[in-house]
Design a protein around this motif. Sequence first.
Motif, PDB file in Angstrom:
ATOM      1  N   TRP A  28       1.956   8.527   6.307  1.00  0.00           N
ATOM      2  CA  TRP A  28       0.732   7.822   6.159  1.00  0.00           C
ATOM      3  C   TRP A  28      -0.023   8.079   5.004  1.00  0.00           C
ATOM      4  O   TRP A  28      -0.693   7.420   4.208  1.00  0.00           O
ATOM      5  CB  TRP A  28      -0.253   8.046   7.722  1.00  0.00           C
ATOM      6  CG  TRP A  28       0.381   7.160   8.517  1.00  0.00           C
ATOM      7  CD1 TRP A  28       0.998   7.503   9.775  1.00  0.00           C
ATOM      8  CD2 TRP A  28       0.182   5.811   8.864  1.00  0.00           C
ATOM      9  NE1 TRP A  28       1.541   6.566  10.583  1.00  0.00           N
ATOM     10  CE2 TRP A  28       0.866   5.529  10.034  1.00  0.00           C
ATOM     11  CE3 TRP A  28      -0.261   4.713   8.282  1.00  0.00           C
ATOM     12  CZ2 TRP A  28       1.098   4.350  10.676  1.00  0.00           C
ATOM     13  CZ3 TRP A  28      -0.402   3.579   8.734  1.00  0.00           C
ATOM     14  CH2 TRP A  28       0.459   3.327   9.868  1.00  0.00           C
ATOM     15  N   THR A  31       1.380   6.780   1.535  1.00  0.00           N
ATOM     16  CA  THR A  31       0.969   5.454   1.846  1.00  0.00           C
ATOM     17  C   THR A  31      -0.416   5.157   1.498  1.00  0.00           C
ATOM     18  O   THR A  31      -0.720   4.524   0.374  1.00  0.00           O
ATOM     19  CB  THR A  31       0.958   4.474   3.102  1.00  0.00           C
ATOM     20  OG1 THR A  31       2.486   4.840   3.478  1.00  0.00           O
ATOM     21  CG2 THR A  31       0.694   3.161   2.854  1.00  0.00           C
ATOM     22  N   ALA A  32      -1.216   6.158   1.582  1.00  0.00           N
ATOM     23  CA  ALA A  32      -2.762   6.117   1.346  1.00  0.00           C
ATOM     24  C   ALA A  32      -2.675   6.457  -0.088  1.00  0.00           C
ATOM     25  O   ALA A  32      -3.333   5.932  -0.964  1.00  0.00           O
ATOM     26  CB  ALA A  32      -3.449   7.185   2.000  1.00  0.00           C
ATOM     27  N   LEU A  35      -1.813   3.388  -2.073  1.00  0.00           N
ATOM     28  CA  LEU A  35      -2.942   2.450  -2.391  1.00  0.00           C
ATOM     29  C   LEU A  35      -4.128   2.797  -3.208  1.00  0.00           C
ATOM     30  O   LEU A  35      -4.396   2.296  -4.223  1.00  0.00           O
ATOM     31  CB  LEU A  35      -3.452   2.477  -0.806  1.00  0.00           C
ATOM     32  CG  LEU A  35      -2.634   1.486  -0.102  1.00  0.00           C
ATOM     33  CD1 LEU A  35      -3.241   1.571   1.461  1.00  0.00           C
ATOM     34  CD2 LEU A  35      -2.297   0.204  -0.313  1.00  0.00           C
ATOM     35  N   LEU A  65      -9.551   1.653   1.473  1.00  0.00           N
ATOM     36  CA  LEU A  65      -8.489   1.666   2.376  1.00  0.00           C
ATOM     37  C   LEU A  65      -7.651   2.710   2.361  1.00  0.00           C
ATOM     38  O   LEU A  65      -7.314   3.331   3.378  1.00  0.00           O
ATOM     39  CB  LEU A  65      -7.401   0.210   2.212  1.00  0.00           C
ATOM     40  CG  LEU A  65      -6.422   0.231   3.052  1.00  0.00           C
ATOM     41  CD1 LEU A  65      -6.940   0.057   4.600  1.00  0.00           C
ATOM     42  CD2 LEU A  65      -5.467  -1.193   2.472  1.00  0.00           C
ATOM     43  N   ALA A  66      -7.408   3.436   1.148  1.00  0.00           N
ATOM     44  CA  ALA A  66      -6.878   4.596   1.106  1.00  0.00           C
ATOM     45  C   ALA A  66      -7.630   5.848   1.847  1.00  0.00           C
ATOM     46  O   ALA A  66      -6.979   6.706   2.685  1.00  0.00           O
ATOM     47  CB  ALA A  66      -6.447   5.089  -0.335  1.00  0.00           C
ATOM     48  N   LEU A  69      -7.387   5.118   5.792  1.00  0.00           N
ATOM     49  CA  LEU A  69      -5.937   5.290   6.250  1.00  0.00           C
ATOM     50  C   LEU A  69      -5.654   7.100   6.250  1.00  0.00           C
ATOM     51  O   LEU A  69      -4.952   7.535   7.229  1.00  0.00           O
ATOM     52  CB  LEU A  69      -4.876   5.084   5.220  1.00  0.00           C
ATOM     53  CG  LEU A  69      -3.586   4.884   5.551  1.00  0.00           C
ATOM     54  CD1 LEU A  69      -3.302   4.220   7.088  1.00  0.00           C
ATOM     55  CD2 LEU A  69      -2.637   4.175   4.630  1.00  0.00           C
ATOM     56  N   ALA A  95      -3.863   0.966  12.627  1.00  0.00           N
ATOM     57  CA  ALA A  95      -3.741   1.215  11.181  1.00  0.00           C
ATOM     58  C   ALA A  95      -2.583   0.114  10.822  1.00  0.00           C
ATOM     59  O   ALA A  95      -2.851  -0.356   9.514  1.00  0.00           O
ATOM     60  CB  ALA A  95      -3.272   2.527  10.918  1.00  0.00           C
ATOM     61  N   ILE A  99      -3.608  -2.227   7.490  1.00  0.00           N
ATOM     62  CA  ILE A  99      -2.931  -2.118   6.210  1.00  0.00           C
ATOM     63  C   ILE A  99      -2.326  -3.398   5.983  1.00  0.00           C
ATOM     64  O   ILE A  99      -2.339  -4.013   4.796  1.00  0.00           O
ATOM     65  CB  ILE A  99      -1.648  -0.901   6.254  1.00  0.00           C
ATOM     66  CG1 ILE A  99      -2.439   0.424   6.353  1.00  0.00           C
ATOM     67  CG2 ILE A  99      -1.171  -0.891   4.923  1.00  0.00           C
ATOM     68  CD1 ILE A  99      -1.422   1.430   6.708  1.00  0.00           C
ATOM     69  N   SER A 100      -1.599  -3.886   6.754  1.00  0.00           N
ATOM     70  CA  SER A 100      -0.930  -5.187   6.564  1.00  0.00           C
ATOM     71  C   SER A 100      -1.879  -6.405   6.134  1.00  0.00           C
ATOM     72  O   SER A 100      -1.739  -7.149   5.066  1.00  0.00           O
ATOM     73  CB  SER A 100      -0.073  -5.853   7.750  1.00  0.00           C
ATOM     74  OG  SER A 100       0.883  -4.660   8.009  1.00  0.00           O
ATOM     75  N   THR A 103      -3.716  -5.380   2.759  1.00  0.00           N
ATOM     76  CA  THR A 103      -2.816  -5.559   1.439  1.00  0.00           C
ATOM     77  C   THR A 103      -2.350  -6.980   1.336  1.00  0.00           C
ATOM     78  O   THR A 103      -2.209  -7.676   0.146  1.00  0.00           O
ATOM     79  CB  THR A 103      -1.617  -4.745   1.869  1.00  0.00           C
ATOM     80  OG1 THR A 103      -2.001  -3.364   2.172  1.00  0.00           O
ATOM     81  CG2 THR A 103      -0.560  -4.732   0.699  1.00  0.00           C
TER      82      THR A 103
END
Length: 118
Positions: A28, A31-32, A35, A65-66, A69, A95, A99-100, A103
């Motif tokens: 996670w 991923t952050a 982003l 968003l990051a 997250l 989450a 995210i989906s 994005t």
Amino acid sequence: MREPQWRQEGTEPDYRFSLANERTFLAWIRTALALLAGGVLLDQFSTKLGPHLVVVALAVVLGMLATALCGLAYVRWRANEVAMRHARKLPGTLAIPLISAVTLVLSAVLVFLLMVQA
């Protein structure tokens, strides 16, 4: 350093499950970071892409968003640890749909800006 109260409750889970939970937490965070890197990239190229303010706004949204997250990653990790300590079902998370959705919207806006510019 004193352990938090929730780590003193229940029984210690199998270390393999704790390590798997930690790897998920790190995924996670990764991923952050991706982003956030996308937001920095948009900011750097904002003068070359579409309306400057719209692209900068997209970059800011990616940064926010990051940030969200990272917080959600910790909350999810902790909830999973507590559930494992008490032999409960693992909790769900908001989450993934968050995210989906964000994005998807950001990608659509960026594609639209690139098509308008071309």
